[in-house]
Design a protein around this motif. Structure first.
Motif, PDB file in Angstrom:
ATOM      1  N   SER A   1       4.978  13.607  -3.703  1.00  0.00           N
ATOM      2  CA  SER A   1       3.565  13.697  -4.034  1.00  0.00           C
ATOM      3  C   SER A   1       3.344  13.234  -5.471  1.00  0.00           C
ATOM      4  N   GLY A   2       2.347  12.367  -5.673  1.00  0.00           N
ATOM      5  CA  GLY A   2       2.074  11.856  -7.011  1.00  0.00           C
ATOM      6  C   GLY A   2       2.847  10.602  -7.367  1.00  0.00           C
ATOM      7  N   SER A   3       3.591  10.064  -6.399  1.00  0.00           N
ATOM      8  CA  SER A   3       4.389   8.862  -6.672  1.00  0.00           C
ATOM      9  C   SER A   3       3.547   7.593  -6.690  1.00  0.00           C
ATOM     10  N   GLY A   4       2.308   7.669  -6.176  1.00  0.00           N
ATOM     11  CA  GLY A   4       1.416   6.514  -6.188  1.00  0.00           C
ATOM     12  C   GLY A   4       1.310   5.795  -4.857  1.00  0.00           C
ATOM     13  N   LYS A   5       1.982   6.308  -3.830  1.00  0.00           N
ATOM     14  CA  LYS A   5       2.000   5.599  -2.550  1.00  0.00           C
ATOM     15  C   LYS A   5       0.623   5.569  -1.871  1.00  0.00           C
ATOM     16  N   SER A   6      -0.079   6.690  -1.872  1.00  0.00           N
ATOM     17  CA  SER A   6      -1.404   6.720  -1.230  1.00  0.00           C
ATOM     18  C   SER A   6      -2.429   5.916  -2.024  1.00  0.00           C
ATOM     19  N   MET A   7      -2.363   5.993  -3.347  1.00  0.00           N
ATOM     20  CA  MET A   7      -3.292   5.223  -4.175  1.00  0.00           C
ATOM     21  C   MET A   7      -3.095   3.720  -3.959  1.00  0.00           C
ATOM     22  N   THR A   8      -1.848   3.315  -3.736  1.00  0.00           N
ATOM     23  CA  THR A   8      -1.556   1.902  -3.504  1.00  0.00           C
ATOM     24  C   THR A   8      -2.226   1.397  -2.237  1.00  0.00           C
TER      25      THR A   8
ATOM     26  N   LEU B   1      11.463  11.329   6.299  1.00  0.00           N
ATOM     27  CA  LEU B   1      12.352  10.175   6.444  1.00  0.00           C
ATOM     28  C   LEU B   1      12.714   9.914   7.902  1.00  0.00           C
ATOM     29  N   GLY B   2      12.722  10.968   8.714  1.00  0.00           N
ATOM     30  CA  GLY B   2      13.028  10.794  10.130  1.00  0.00           C
ATOM     31  C   GLY B   2      11.978   9.943  10.831  1.00  0.00           C
ATOM     32  N   VAL B   3      10.708  10.199  10.521  1.00  0.00           N
ATOM     33  CA  VAL B   3       9.611   9.418  11.099  1.00  0.00           C
ATOM     34  C   VAL B   3       9.690   7.964  10.635  1.00  0.00           C
ATOM     35  N   VAL B   4       9.943   7.773   9.344  1.00  0.00           N
ATOM     36  CA  VAL B   4      10.044   6.419   8.790  1.00  0.00           C
ATOM     37  C   VAL B   4      11.207   5.667   9.426  1.00  0.00           C
ATOM     38  N   GLN B   5      12.342   6.333   9.544  1.00  0.00           N
ATOM     39  CA  GLN B   5      13.526   5.683  10.118  1.00  0.00           C
ATOM     40  C   GLN B   5      13.291   5.277  11.560  1.00  0.00           C
ATOM     41  N   ARG B   6      12.489   6.049  12.265  1.00  0.00           N
ATOM     42  CA  ARG B   6      12.239   5.763  13.679  1.00  0.00           C
ATOM     43  C   ARG B   6      11.238   4.621  13.878  1.00  0.00           C
ATOM     44  N   LEU B   7      10.268   4.504  12.971  1.00  0.00           N
ATOM     45  CA  LEU B   7       9.185   3.539  13.176  1.00  0.00           C
ATOM     46  C   LEU B   7       9.290   2.267  12.334  1.00  0.00           C
ATOM     47  N   ALA B   8       9.828   2.392  11.118  1.00  0.00           N
ATOM     48  CA  ALA B   8       9.737   1.281  10.163  1.00  0.00           C
ATOM     49  C   ALA B   8      10.848   0.250  10.344  1.00  0.00           C
ATOM     50  N   ASP B   9      10.535  -0.985   9.955  1.00  0.00           N
ATOM     51  CA  ASP B   9      11.526  -2.063   9.886  1.00  0.00           C
ATOM     52  C   ASP B   9      12.011  -2.229   8.451  1.00  0.00           C
ATOM     53  N   HIS B  10      11.097  -1.987   7.521  1.00  0.00           N
ATOM     54  CA  HIS B  10      11.359  -2.202   6.101  1.00  0.00           C
ATOM     55  C   HIS B  10      10.846  -0.973   5.356  1.00  0.00           C
ATOM     56  N   VAL B  11      11.467  -0.633   4.236  1.00  0.00           N
ATOM     57  CA  VAL B  11      11.086   0.572   3.491  1.00  0.00           C
ATOM     58  C   VAL B  11      10.985   0.264   2.004  1.00  0.00           C
ATOM     59  N   ILE B  12       9.955   0.820   1.361  1.00  0.00           N
ATOM     60  CA  ILE B  12       9.945   0.858  -0.095  1.00  0.00           C
ATOM     61  C   ILE B  12       9.875   2.320  -0.521  1.00  0.00           C
ATOM     62  N   VAL B  13      10.577   2.622  -1.612  1.00  0.00           N
ATOM     63  CA  VAL B  13      10.619   3.985  -2.142  1.00  0.00           C
ATOM     64  C   VAL B  13       9.910   3.989  -3.485  1.00  0.00           C
ATOM     65  N   MET B  14       8.943   4.908  -3.651  1.00  0.00           N
ATOM     66  CA  MET B  14       8.186   4.998  -4.892  1.00  0.00           C
ATOM     67  C   MET B  14       8.472   6.303  -5.615  1.00  0.00           C
ATOM     68  N   LYS B  15       8.551   6.204  -6.943  1.00  0.00           N
ATOM     69  CA  LYS B  15       8.741   7.387  -7.785  1.00  0.00           C
ATOM     70  C   LYS B  15       8.017   7.158  -9.100  1.00  0.00           C
ATOM     71  N   ASP B  16       7.171   8.116  -9.459  1.00  0.00           N
ATOM     72  CA  ASP B  16       6.435   8.051 -10.730  1.00  0.00           C
ATOM     73  C   ASP B  16       5.682   6.735 -10.897  1.00  0.00           C
TER      74      ASP B  16
END
Length: 270
Positions: free
Chosen positions: A40-47, A211-226
């Protein structure tokens, strides 16, 4: 084929002077699913809200967001509004807030299709009921005649997916779609997203801390922090060979939780 390209996106809160997202760059290929993970607060939703153009007025941004061969960050509000719903749809974390509580689901679905697709009310009703059947509701007519508060969170999520199924947007953004659901409804919604991908070939951006949901659905992943992207890669690479310490922490934590769950089941004789 490249559908969306974000280049050096910066997002700032003018009220606080805080930079929320710094130099974010990523690409989304058509007919794939991009997972975005981070605390939470990593900026993913704002992006992703900046992609939609729905951040508050005091949120300012610069950089580039290329969609359908133009930088939509330069579009005016009328142009951005024309993209929302028809070209880019968003499925919210709290499905209840997406619907008007005093109008029945059928009316809301029908009005959406009349306004966006310019079809008749009769055709809009047919599209609504057909899409609810596609989402495997046992009684689509009952759902159509229900108020939002009469349906569960999982059912409302499936209604949102049903609307997206009819509108056939080029891009669907799902912001924490399983967070407010119990495990049974989470599994059902994940199955519906998988079905949506297979049925329409639509492109998905999935924001989730699970991460379980992402691993099941996604082809590509980006990880955001701060506010920064700290890792970017295929699902297999990010989950099997995480490079950044924060990604390693996320993956290891998930593995520990999974191991504890299995051990608990075994101890209980399950």
């Amino acid at each position: 084929m490249l559908l969306l390209s974000v280049n050096k996106l910066n997002i700032r809160d003018q009220k606080t002077g805080k930079t929320i997202v710094r130099d974010a760059s990523f690409a989304v290929q058509a007919n794939t699913c991009l997972g975005i993970v981070g605390e939470s607060g990593s900026g993913k939703s704002m992006t992703v809200r900046e992609i939609l153009g729905v951040n508050p007025r005091w949120i300012q941004s610069d950089g580039e967001i290329w969609f359908e061969d133009r930088d939509i960050l330069q579009d005016d509000e009328k142009q951005r509004r024309a993209l929302r719903g028809r070209k880019i749809s968003m499925i919210l974390q709290d499905a209840m807030t997406a619907f008007n509580p005093i109008e029945k689901m059928g009316y809301q679905m029908r009005q959406t299709f009349v306004q966006v697709l310019k079809v008749t009310k009769k055709e809009a009703e047919r599209l609504s009921l057909d899409s609810l059947r596609t989402m495997n509701f046992s009684d689509p007519v009952a759902v159509y005649k229900s108020y939002p508060h009469e349906l569960s969170g999982g059912m409302l999520q499936r209604c949102m997916i049903a609307i997206a199924l009819v509108l056939k947007p080029s891009l669907i953004i799902a912001d924490e779609p399983t967070t407010a659901l119990d495990s049974i409804n989470q599994l059902e919604v994940v199955k519906q997203f998988q079905y949506l991908k297979e049925l329409t070939g639509t492109t998905l951006i999935l924001i989730s801390h699970d991460l379980g949901v992402v691993q099941r659905l996604a082809d590509h992943v980006i990880v955001m922090k701060d506010g920064e992207i700290v890792e970017d890669g295929t699902v297999a690479n990010v989950f099997n060979e995480p490079q950044h310490p924060y990604t390693q922490y996320l993956v290891n934590t998930r593995l520990q939780l999974s191991d504890s769950y299995v051990k608990t089941l075994q101890a209980g004789g399950v």
